[in-house]
Design a protein around this motif. Structure first.
Motif, PDB file in Angstrom:
ATOM      1  N   TYR A  66      49.030  54.679  30.269  1.00  0.00           N
ATOM      2  CA  TYR A  66      48.406  53.731  30.211  1.00  0.00           C
ATOM      3  C   TYR A  66      49.433  52.458  31.500  1.00  0.00           C
ATOM      4  CZ  TYR A  66      53.548  51.623  28.926  1.00  0.00           C
ATOM      5  OH  TYR A  66      54.027  51.631  29.020  1.00  0.00           O
ATOM      6  N   VAL A  67      48.179  51.620  31.877  1.00  0.00           N
ATOM      7  CA  VAL A  67      48.363  50.754  33.353  1.00  0.00           C
ATOM      8  C   VAL A  67      48.426  49.901  33.067  1.00  0.00           C
ATOM      9  CG1 VAL A  67      47.418  50.245  35.714  1.00  0.00           C
ATOM     10  CG2 VAL A  67      47.448  52.366  35.120  1.00  0.00           C
ATOM     11  N   ASN A  68      49.491  48.871  33.483  1.00  0.00           N
ATOM     12  CA  ASN A  68      49.615  47.183  33.405  1.00  0.00           C
ATOM     13  C   ASN A  68      48.336  46.835  33.202  1.00  0.00           C
ATOM     14  OD1 ASN A  68      50.924  44.294  34.542  1.00  0.00           O
ATOM     15  ND2 ASN A  68      52.080  44.945  32.953  1.00  0.00           N
ATOM     16  N   PHE A  69      48.234  45.556  33.338  1.00  0.00           N
ATOM     17  CA  PHE A  69      46.887  44.836  33.738  1.00  0.00           C
ATOM     18  C   PHE A  69      47.517  43.921  34.282  1.00  0.00           C
ATOM     19  CE2 PHE A  69      43.341  43.478  32.238  1.00  0.00           C
ATOM     20  CZ  PHE A  69      42.648  43.510  30.675  1.00  0.00           C
ATOM     21  N   ASP A  70      48.521  43.308  34.725  1.00  0.00           N
ATOM     22  CA  ASP A  70      48.348  42.526  35.859  1.00  0.00           C
ATOM     23  C   ASP A  70      48.210  43.457  37.186  1.00  0.00           C
ATOM     24  OD1 ASP A  70      49.076  40.886  34.714  1.00  0.00           O
ATOM     25  OD2 ASP A  70      51.537  40.614  35.029  1.00  0.00           O
ATOM     26  N   LYS A  71      48.641  44.644  37.170  1.00  0.00           N
ATOM     27  CA  LYS A  71      48.871  45.770  38.701  1.00  0.00           C
ATOM     28  C   LYS A  71      47.637  46.028  38.341  1.00  0.00           C
ATOM     29  CE  LYS A  71      53.281  46.630  39.454  1.00  0.00           C
ATOM     30  NZ  LYS A  71      54.119  47.481  39.695  1.00  0.00           N
ATOM     31  N   ALA A  72      46.305  46.393  37.915  1.00  0.00           N
ATOM     32  CA  ALA A  72      44.956  47.006  37.562  1.00  0.00           C
ATOM     33  C   ALA A  72      44.578  46.128  38.190  1.00  0.00           C
ATOM     34  CB  ALA A  72      44.692  47.794  36.066  1.00  0.00           C
ATOM     35  N   ALA A  73      44.481  44.621  37.469  1.00  0.00           N
ATOM     36  CA  ALA A  73      44.404  43.378  38.515  1.00  0.00           C
ATOM     37  C   ALA A  73      43.869  43.485  40.201  1.00  0.00           C
ATOM     38  CB  ALA A  73      44.198  41.968  37.939  1.00  0.00           C
ATOM     39  N   GLY A 109      43.797  46.049  41.648  1.00  0.00           N
ATOM     40  CA  GLY A 109      43.460  47.378  41.993  1.00  0.00           C
ATOM     41  C   GLY A 109      44.252  48.266  42.032  1.00  0.00           C
ATOM     42  N   ASP A 110      45.452  48.548  41.622  1.00  0.00           N
ATOM     43  CA  ASP A 110      47.004  49.220  41.219  1.00  0.00           C
ATOM     44  C   ASP A 110      47.386  50.381  40.766  1.00  0.00           C
ATOM     45  OD1 ASP A 110      49.245  50.431  41.767  1.00  0.00           O
ATOM     46  OD2 ASP A 110      50.118  49.669  42.543  1.00  0.00           O
ATOM     47  N   TYR A 111      46.576  51.366  40.269  1.00  0.00           N
ATOM     48  CA  TYR A 111      46.397  52.226  39.201  1.00  0.00           C
ATOM     49  C   TYR A 111      47.300  53.381  39.112  1.00  0.00           C
ATOM     50  CZ  TYR A 111      41.761  49.151  38.303  1.00  0.00           C
ATOM     51  OH  TYR A 111      41.251  48.799  37.605  1.00  0.00           O
ATOM     52  N   SER A 112      47.839  53.597  40.269  1.00  0.00           N
ATOM     53  CA  SER A 112      48.847  54.991  40.002  1.00  0.00           C
ATOM     54  C   SER A 112      49.964  55.048  39.915  1.00  0.00           C
ATOM     55  CB  SER A 112      48.286  55.360  41.280  1.00  0.00           C
ATOM     56  OG  SER A 112      48.340  54.661  42.347  1.00  0.00           O
ATOM     57  N   LYS A 113      50.511  53.688  40.308  1.00  0.00           N
ATOM     58  CA  LYS A 113      52.423  53.383  40.587  1.00  0.00           C
ATOM     59  C   LYS A 113      52.838  53.224  39.271  1.00  0.00           C
ATOM     60  CE  LYS A 113      51.697  51.893  45.217  1.00  0.00           C
ATOM     61  NZ  LYS A 113      51.820  50.898  46.240  1.00  0.00           N
ATOM     62  N   THR A 114      52.123  52.373  38.099  1.00  0.00           N
ATOM     63  CA  THR A 114      53.208  52.115  36.725  1.00  0.00           C
ATOM     64  C   THR A 114      52.511  53.326  35.533  1.00  0.00           C
ATOM     65  OG1 THR A 114      50.949  50.461  36.473  1.00  0.00           O
ATOM     66  CG2 THR A 114      53.524  49.942  37.364  1.00  0.00           C
ATOM     67  N   PHE A 141      43.049  56.269  31.178  1.00  0.00           N
ATOM     68  CA  PHE A 141      43.866  55.778  30.752  1.00  0.00           C
ATOM     69  C   PHE A 141      43.906  54.527  30.184  1.00  0.00           C
ATOM     70  CE2 PHE A 141      42.795  55.354  34.419  1.00  0.00           C
ATOM     71  CZ  PHE A 141      42.315  53.274  35.232  1.00  0.00           C
ATOM     72  N   ALA A 142      44.292  53.946  29.684  1.00  0.00           N
ATOM     73  CA  ALA A 142      44.116  52.008  28.600  1.00  0.00           C
ATOM     74  C   ALA A 142      45.024  51.537  30.187  1.00  0.00           C
ATOM     75  CB  ALA A 142      45.214  52.781  27.429  1.00  0.00           C
ATOM     76  N   ILE A 143      44.497  50.181  30.051  1.00  0.00           N
ATOM     77  CA  ILE A 143      45.058  49.535  30.743  1.00  0.00           C
ATOM     78  C   ILE A 143      46.485  48.309  29.504  1.00  0.00           C
ATOM     79  CG2 ILE A 143      44.792  46.544  31.085  1.00  0.00           C
ATOM     80  CD1 ILE A 143      44.519  49.431  33.230  1.00  0.00           C
TER      81      ILE A 143
END
Length: 127
Positions: free
Chosen positions: A17-24, A26-31, A68-70
């Motif tokens: 999963y990826v943190n919603f704040d980072k996904a918003a 456009g950052d999907y890979s770092k978390t 992955f999930a958000i």
């Protein structure tokens, strides 16, 4: 994996999963991390819901076309920043996205929002 809690069968899925704040942003890979997530709703958007305590809900939303999930962490209500993130997640359904940004959302409404989106998505596929 099937687990029984308080006499209720729950299915847990180990997905990244990826943190919603980072996904918003456009950052999907770092978390990206892995966690065991309790499955709540299945559809084009699958919802995992983990209740940490009476004032903290962890929601994970996963589209069928992603691996992955958000992650969205809320209290009893969804805060302004998280409402904006939800609106971005459901942006392909503009009416829903607009309503999410404008209204107060209680945590217990998230499952209904996912249901509404999944019904809309299914109706779009049959057109």
């Amino acid at each position: 994996e099937m687990v029984y809690e308080d006499g209720v069968a729950r299915i847990y899925c180990n997905i990244p999963y990826v943190n919603f704040d980072k996904a918003a942003k456009g950052d999907y890979s770092k978390t990206v991390e892995f966690d065991w997530l309790p499955l709540s709703k299945v559809g084009y958007v699958t919802l995992f819901h983990y209740v940490l305590n009476a004032s903290c809900n962890n929601f994970y939303l996963k589209r069928a076309d992603t691996d992955f999930a958000i992650a969205l962490i809320t209290g009893k209500t969804v805060d302004k920043k998280s409402k904006k993130a939800l609106a971005l997640f459901f942006a392909d359904y503009p009416e829903l996205a607009q309503s999410l940004e404008k209204r107060k959302i209680k945590s217990e409404e998230v499952e209904g929002i996912v249901d509404e989106y999944n019904q809309w998505h299914e109706s779009q596929q049959s057109k």
